[in-house]
Design an enzyme around this catalytic site. Structure first.
Site, short mmCIF file in Angstrom:
data_model
loop_
_atom_site.label_atom_id
_atom_site.label_comp_id
_atom_site.label_asym_id
_atom_site.label_seq_id
_atom_site.Cartn_x
_atom_site.Cartn_y
_atom_site.Cartn_z
NE ARG A 15 -2.03 -1.76 3.53
CZ ARG A 15 -2.47 -1.94 4.78
NH1 ARG A 15 -3.68 -1.50 5.12
NH2 ARG A 15 -1.72 -2.54 5.68
CE LYS A 75 0.61 -2.35 9.50
NZ LYS A 75 -0.58 -2.56 10.37
CG HIS A 96 -2.25 -0.86 15.09
ND1 HIS A 96 -3.61 -0.88 15.37
CD2 HIS A 96 -2.13 -0.79 13.75
CE1 HIS A 96 -4.27 -0.84 14.22
NE2 HIS A 96 -3.41 -0.76 13.23
CD GLU A 118 -3.78 3.15 15.47
OE1 GLU A 118 -2.88 3.04 16.33
OE2 GLU A 118 -3.55 3.53 14.29
CB VAL A 239 -12.19 -8.53 19.98
CG1 VAL A 239 -12.46 -7.70 21.23
CG2 VAL A 239 -13.02 -9.81 20.00
CG LEU A 240 -11.29 -1.81 17.82
CD1 LEU A 240 -9.78 -1.86 17.65
CD2 LEU A 240 -11.92 -0.97 16.71
CB ILE A 269 -2.84 -10.14 14.92
CG1 ILE A 269 -1.46 -10.60 15.39
CG2 ILE A 269 -2.82 -9.58 13.51
CD1 ILE A 269 -1.47 -11.37 16.69
CB VAL A 298 -1.22 -11.65 8.11
CG1 VAL A 298 -0.54 -10.54 7.31
CG2 VAL A 298 -0.77 -13.01 7.62
#
Length: 373
Positions: A15, A75, A96, A118, A239-240, A269, A298
Site C-alpha cells: 500500500r 503502516k 497500534h 486508528e 474484537v476491538l 493481531i 498477519v
C-alpha cells in the site's frame, strides 16, 4: 507544508500513503509533496504518475524524511524509520502502539508528533480511518480461512459452503463490529453456517435484522465462546478496544479443545490479538500451528490487496491530511477534537491514555499539549 510519502517497507506491504489524486489536491492547496521512488508500484501507480500530479520523486526514504514536515504512511514506522524522524516532524499513519513497546519508545525518543489513524474518531464515536481497513480485513479473513481449511494447507479439508448432501463449515465470528460483520457477510455469501458473538444486545438485534435469521447471533460469555469454538471449523477474532490491547477471549485450553485442522484468523493481531495462542505473522509466512489448529495472524492483512486497500484508505485519510497541511497540526487538532483523538505521542510523551495504561507509561493528556500552544 512539505509532505513526504516513503515507500512501505513492512514485509510484503504494497500500500501507499497517498495516491496521485491526493497529490493533486495538496499541490493545489499550495503544498509540496515528495514521494520515494516506486512507492506506488504495488498499486499500479508509477513515478511518472506522481510527477504528473505535481510531486517530486526522490531516490531514498532518507531523502523523503529529511525534507518533509509531515510524513504520511500506511503502516507503523519500522524502527529504522523511527530513527529518521525528528522533533519538528509530524507522522500520520497507523500506529497500534498498545501492542508495540519498541515502536512506542522509538517514537518517544524521536520527539516527533505521531497521530494514529486508528484512534481518530467521528462525531458518532466510530473510527473513520480504521473502518475501511476493518472492512477489507473482515472480508479477507474468510478468504484466508477458506484457503487455510484446505488439507494441503494444514486444514481439515472442509469447503466453507459444503455441497448438496454435505453440511457447510461452521464459522464463528467473535465481535460484531465492522470487521466482524464484514467477515460474516462473506461467510454467509459462501454458504457457511455462521455464528456471531457480541456483548451488545442492540448490536446483536441489528445483525439479526441484517441477515434475517441467516446468521446465529449469540451473547458473548466465556462459556459460550468455549462451547462454540470447540465445534467450529473456522474462528475469526474481530474484537476491538480502540487504541488499547485486545482482550484474550479464546484461551489456550479452548484451542486444545478444537478439531484437528480447524482454523483461527485473528484480525485483532495488530492490537496484540484476541486468542491466547496468537503471535504476529507476515504474508510471507502467514500461518503456524498450535495443538493441530492452524493460526492465521498477519498484522497487515489488507496489504494482500493493496490497490483496493489504498483506494479505500486514502479516500478516508485525505481530508485529514489536507487539514493538517493547511492549518498545521496544532491548529487542526484544536479545531477538530475528533482528529485530536488521534494524537498518540508528542515531544517524548505518550498522550493517548489507553496506550499509556497498557504499556505502563506516564500519561500526558492531549488537551494539555494543545493548551500549551
Amino acid at each position: 507544508m512539505k509532505i513526504g510519502v516513503p515507500k512501505e517497507i513492512k514485509t510484503l506491504e504494497f500500500r501507499v500513503g497517498l495516491r496521485p489524486s491526493g497529490v493533486v489536491e495538496l499541490v493545489h492547496d499550495g503544498h509540496e509533496v515528495f514521494v520515494e521512488t516506486n512507492a506506488g508500484e504495488g498499486i499500479g501507480m508509477t513515478d511518472a504518475d506522481y510527477e504528473a500530479a505535481g510531486a517530486t520523486v526522490l531516490r531514498t526514504a532518507e531523502q523523503v524524511f529529511d525534507v518533509a514536515d509531515m510524513i504520511v504512511k500506511v503502516k507503523e514506522p519500522q524502527l529504522n524509520e523511527c530513527d529518521m524522524l525528528r522533533e519538528d516532524q509530524v507522522l500520520f499513519t497507523y500506529l497500534h502502539l498498545a501492542a508495540d513497546r519498541a515502536q512506542t519508545e522509538a517514537l518517544m525518543k524521536s520527539g516527533a508528533t505521531a497521530i494514529a489513524y486508528e484512534t481518530v474518531t467521528a462525531p458518532d464515536g466510530s473510527l473513520p480511518l480504521l473502518t475501511p481497513m476493518s472492512e477489507v480485513a473482515g472480508r479477507l479473513s474468510i478468504q484466508a480461512g477458506a484457503m487455510s481449511l484446505q488439507k494441503a494447507n494444514g486444514g481439515r479439508g472442509v469447503l466453507l459452503g459444503g455441497v448438496p448432501g454435505v453440511q457447510p463449515a461452521k464459522v464463528v465470528v467473535i465481535g460484531g463490529g465492522v470487521s466482524g460483520s464484514n467477515a460474516a457477510d462473506m461467510a454467509v455469501g459462501l454458504g457457511a453456517d455462521v455464528t456471531i458473538l457480541d456483548r451488545s444486545l442492540p448490536r446483536l438485534r441489528q445483525l439479526d435484522d441484517i441477515w434475517g435469521g441467516r446468521v446465529h447471533t449469540v451473547y458473548s460469555t466465556k462459556q459460550t465462546i468455549s462451547e462454540l469454538v470447540a465445534d467450529a471449523d473456522l474462528v475469526v477474532g474481530a474484537v476491538l478496544v480502540a487504541g488499547a490491547a485486545a482482550p484474550k477471549l479464546v484461551s489456550a485450553a479452548d484451542v486444545r479443545s478444537m478439531h484437528k485442522g480447524a482454523v483461527m484468523v485473528d484480525i485483532s493481531i495488530d492490537q496484540g490479538g484476541c486468542f491466547e495462542t496468537s503471535r504476529p505473522t507476515t504474508h510471507a509466512e502467514p500461518t503456524y500451528t498450535v495443538d493441530d489448529v492452524v493460526h492465521y495472524c498477519v498484522t497487515n492483512m489488507p496489504g494482500a490487496v493493496p490497490r483496493t486497500s489504498t483506494f479505500a484508505l486514502t479516500n478516508a485519510t485525505l481530508p485529514f491530511v489536507k487539514s493538517l497541511a493547511n492549518l498545521g497540526w496544532r491548529e487542526a487538532l484544536i479545531r477538530d477534537p475528533h482528529l485530536a483523538n488521534g494524537l498518540n505521542v508528542h515531544g517524548g510523551h505518550v498522550v493517548y491514555e489507553a496506550v499509556a495504561a497498557d504499556l505502563g507509561y506516564e500519561y500526558t493528556p492531549a488537551k494539555q499539549i494543545l493548551q500549551a500552544a
